[in-house]
Design a protein around this motif. Structure first.
Motif, mmCIF file in Angstrom:
data_model
loop_
_atom_site.group_PDB
_atom_site.id
_atom_site.type_symbol
_atom_site.label_atom_id
_atom_site.label_comp_id
_atom_site.label_asym_id
_atom_site.label_seq_id
_atom_site.Cartn_x
_atom_site.Cartn_y
_atom_site.Cartn_z
ATOM 1 N N GLY A 198 3.673 19.188 -14.006
ATOM 2 C CA GLY A 198 2.871 18.082 -13.508
ATOM 3 C C GLY A 198 1.748 17.656 -14.430
ATOM 4 N N LEU A 199 1.405 18.459 -15.409
ATOM 5 C CA LEU A 199 0.381 18.064 -16.374
ATOM 6 C C LEU A 199 0.968 17.013 -17.311
ATOM 7 N N PRO A 200 0.269 15.899 -17.509
ATOM 8 C CA PRO A 200 0.807 14.862 -18.403
ATOM 9 C C PRO A 200 0.712 15.289 -19.860
ATOM 10 N N MET A 201 1.810 15.171 -20.577
ATOM 11 C CA MET A 201 1.783 15.451 -22.003
ATOM 12 C C MET A 201 1.075 14.311 -22.716
ATOM 13 N N MET A 202 0.359 14.644 -23.784
ATOM 14 C CA MET A 202 -0.329 13.605 -24.531
ATOM 15 C C MET A 202 0.701 12.663 -25.161
ATOM 16 N N GLU A 203 0.299 11.436 -25.325
ATOM 17 C CA GLU A 203 1.183 10.454 -25.946
ATOM 18 C C GLU A 203 1.291 10.761 -27.429
ATOM 19 N N ALA A 204 2.498 11.008 -27.863
ATOM 20 C CA ALA A 204 2.704 11.421 -29.251
ATOM 21 C C ALA A 204 3.038 10.227 -30.120
ATOM 22 N N PRO A 205 2.613 10.248 -31.392
ATOM 23 C CA PRO A 205 3.070 9.211 -32.330
ATOM 24 C C PRO A 205 4.592 9.204 -32.395
ATOM 25 N N ALA A 206 5.150 8.050 -32.694
ATOM 26 C CA ALA A 206 6.610 7.909 -32.681
ATOM 27 C C ALA A 206 7.292 8.912 -33.596
ATOM 28 N N ASN A 207 6.679 9.215 -34.736
ATOM 29 C CA ASN A 207 7.327 10.137 -35.675
ATOM 30 C C ASN A 207 7.199 11.600 -35.259
ATOM 31 N N TYR A 208 6.513 11.875 -34.134
ATOM 32 C CA TYR A 208 6.446 13.227 -33.582
ATOM 33 C C TYR A 208 7.454 13.418 -32.457
ATOM 34 N N VAL A 209 8.202 12.383 -32.113
ATOM 35 C CA VAL A 209 9.200 12.452 -31.039
ATOM 36 C C VAL A 209 10.580 12.369 -31.664
ATOM 37 N N ARG A 210 11.417 13.363 -31.412
ATOM 38 C CA ARG A 210 12.721 13.430 -32.033
ATOM 39 C C ARG A 210 13.835 13.334 -30.981
ATOM 40 N N GLY A 211 14.812 12.496 -31.288
ATOM 41 C CA GLY A 211 15.905 12.269 -30.358
ATOM 42 C C GLY A 211 16.989 13.311 -30.430
ATOM 43 N N GLU A 212 17.055 14.068 -31.533
ATOM 44 C CA GLU A 212 18.071 15.099 -31.697
ATOM 45 C C GLU A 212 17.396 16.453 -31.821
ATOM 46 N N MET A 213 18.011 17.461 -31.211
ATOM 47 C CA MET A 213 17.444 18.801 -31.260
ATOM 48 C C MET A 213 17.362 19.312 -32.697
ATOM 49 N N GLY A 214 18.407 19.042 -33.475
ATOM 50 C CA GLY A 214 18.410 19.478 -34.868
ATOM 51 C C GLY A 214 17.310 18.815 -35.673
ATOM 52 N N ASP A 215 17.032 17.545 -35.382
ATOM 53 C CA ASP A 215 15.965 16.834 -36.093
ATOM 54 C C ASP A 215 14.610 17.468 -35.823
ATOM 55 N N LEU A 216 14.377 17.861 -34.564
ATOM 56 C CA LEU A 216 13.090 18.473 -34.222
ATOM 57 C C LEU A 216 12.916 19.785 -34.966
ATOM 58 N N ILE A 217 13.955 20.607 -34.992
ATOM 59 C CA ILE A 217 13.870 21.899 -35.670
ATOM 60 C C ILE A 217 13.603 21.707 -37.160
ATOM 61 N N GLU A 218 14.293 20.774 -37.779
ATOM 62 C CA GLU A 218 14.080 20.511 -39.200
ATOM 63 C C GLU A 218 12.668 19.998 -39.458
ATOM 64 N N ALA A 219 12.172 19.153 -38.554
ATOM 65 C CA ALA A 219 10.832 18.593 -38.728
ATOM 66 C C ALA A 219 9.765 19.677 -38.644
ATOM 67 N N VAL A 220 9.917 20.607 -37.706
ATOM 68 C CA VAL A 220 8.942 21.694 -37.568
ATOM 69 C C VAL A 220 8.965 22.588 -38.807
ATOM 70 N N ALA A 221 10.153 22.879 -39.295
ATOM 71 C CA ALA A 221 10.272 23.778 -40.448
ATOM 72 C C ALA A 221 9.687 23.166 -41.714
ATOM 73 N N ALA A 222 9.844 21.856 -41.878
ATOM 74 C CA ALA A 222 9.516 21.236 -43.166
ATOM 75 C C ALA A 222 8.263 20.378 -43.141
ATOM 76 N N TYR A 223 7.548 20.296 -42.016
ATOM 77 C CA TYR A 223 6.428 19.357 -41.924
ATOM 78 C C TYR A 223 5.381 19.582 -43.017
ATOM 79 N N ASP A 224 5.217 18.617 -43.881
ATOM 80 C CA ASP A 224 4.128 18.557 -44.860
ATOM 81 C C ASP A 224 3.996 19.839 -45.687
ATOM 82 N N ASP A 225 5.104 20.582 -45.833
ATOM 83 C CA ASP A 225 5.080 21.842 -46.593
ATOM 84 C C ASP A 225 3.983 22.789 -46.105
ATOM 85 N N SER A 226 3.722 22.766 -44.788
ATOM 86 C CA SER A 226 2.692 23.643 -44.219
ATOM 87 C C SER A 226 3.174 24.150 -42.858
ATOM 88 N N PRO A 227 2.580 25.249 -42.365
ATOM 89 C CA PRO A 227 2.971 25.783 -41.052
ATOM 90 C C PRO A 227 2.188 25.149 -39.901
#
Length: 316
Positions: A198-227
């Motif tokens: 029931g807690l509202p999630m913050m509105e995320a920038p479009a490039n933080y929302v991924r339509g494919e599960m694989g895309d999200l995993i790749e984005a987390v692993a490779a974001y800006d060469d940082s953890p």
């Protein structure tokens, strides 16, 4: 991959022998049982390419669909790949209810979002729906992130925007980049239901929302060469499909997600997979629906790395 394929064929042989004949031959569980022993021989149902139900469902259940078709038809996974094209959780339910030019007979999918329940009620659609496996919503970060565990409250505060830096949860002084799934994804439904509650999630920038599960995993692993990034996915997809290379799956409330902690309920964010078909399915669809829930079907579910709903020794 070769060893996994060999073990799958061995499992297929065991299942075929238990089903009185060649691969694809299974006794129809819906058939009535005659009282006399002479009449107790039930004709087996034989699956063929021509009568095999058209399957659809969630991204994370595609490997299971391939295994089911492989076992029941006696073909390799590659040979059965042309039999179905999964349209993901929400759309698969809509296709079952509304139909399309190809038709969908049976789903193996995560729980649908609330909008599907509303659409189902609006059109008075009736279905059969039973859980066949348990999965978990897990949170992943870059493997170089020193944080190993978060509490439920910390995750909620990250996704409402209250916690914005990893130093606030014992990590480095880096901004937290919280990736999300699209609103109709099965993992997004699980996130809202199991974590946010029931807690509202913050509105995320479009490039933080991924339509494919694989895309999200790749984005987390490779974001800006940082953890800096964090995201969520289903345990089976991240762990058993070996999609988490370069990532770390976090413990939640001190519990590490695993087959055992999912099975015994210790891990907090658990979600079912369902087998779903219409109220009046074809014979082949009903047989397959019942088989997935049977001991043989649950063996295959466990063999593929999912956590079956049964607690029998055969399914472990």
């Amino acid at each position: 991959m070769k060893n996994r394929l060999v073990s799958l064929f061995l499992l297929a042989a065991v299942l075929a022998l238990s089903a009185c004949g060649a691969p694809g031959a299974f006794s129809d569980p819906s058939a009535s049982t005659p009282s006399s022993s002479a009449a107790a021989q039930v004709n087996p149902f034989v699956f063929t390419r021509e009568n095999f139900p058209n399957l659809d469902g969630s991204t994370s259940t595609v490997p299971l669909a391939q295994a089911i078709a492989s076992v029941l038809l006696g073909e390799t996974r590659e040979e059965t790949s042309d039999l179905f094209h999964f349209s993901k959780t929400t759309q698969s339910y809509r296709t079952l209810m509304w139909g399309d030019e190809d038709g969908v007979d049976l789903l193996i999918a995560a729980e649908p979002p609330e909008v599907i329940w509303q659409e189902k009620e609006a059109q008075s659609f009736q279905w059969q729906m039973e859980p066949f496996a348990i999965d978990a919503l897990v949170f992943v970060v870059n493997a170089d992130n020193p944080v190993d565990s978060l509490t439920t409250e910390q995750i909620q505060q990250i996704y409402t925007g209250k916690i914005t830096n990893w130093s606030q949860v014992g990590g480095d002084d880096l901004p937290i980049i919280p990736f999300q799934r699209n609103e109709e994804a099965g993992s997004q439904t699980a996130m809202n239901k199991l974590v946010m509650k029931g807690l509202p999630m913050m509105e995320a920038p479009a490039n933080y929302v991924r339509g494919e599960m694989g895309d999200l995993i790749e984005a987390v692993a490779a974001y800006d060469d940082s953890p800096s990034a964090i995201g969520y996915t289903m345990y089976y997809y991240a762990n058993d499909m070996n999609m988490a290379d370069g990532l770390k799956i976090l413990a939640v409330d001190g519990v590490v997600p695993s087959g055992d902690t999912i099975r015994n309920g210790d891990y907090p964010f658990l979600n079912n997979y369902y087998v779903v078909c219409g109220e009046q399915p074809s014979e082949a669809t009903q047989v397959l629906y019942d088989w997935i829930l049977s001991d043989e079907g649950q063996k295959l579910v466990a063999h593929e790395g999912y956590v079956p709903v049964t607690a029998t020794e055969a399914a472990k």
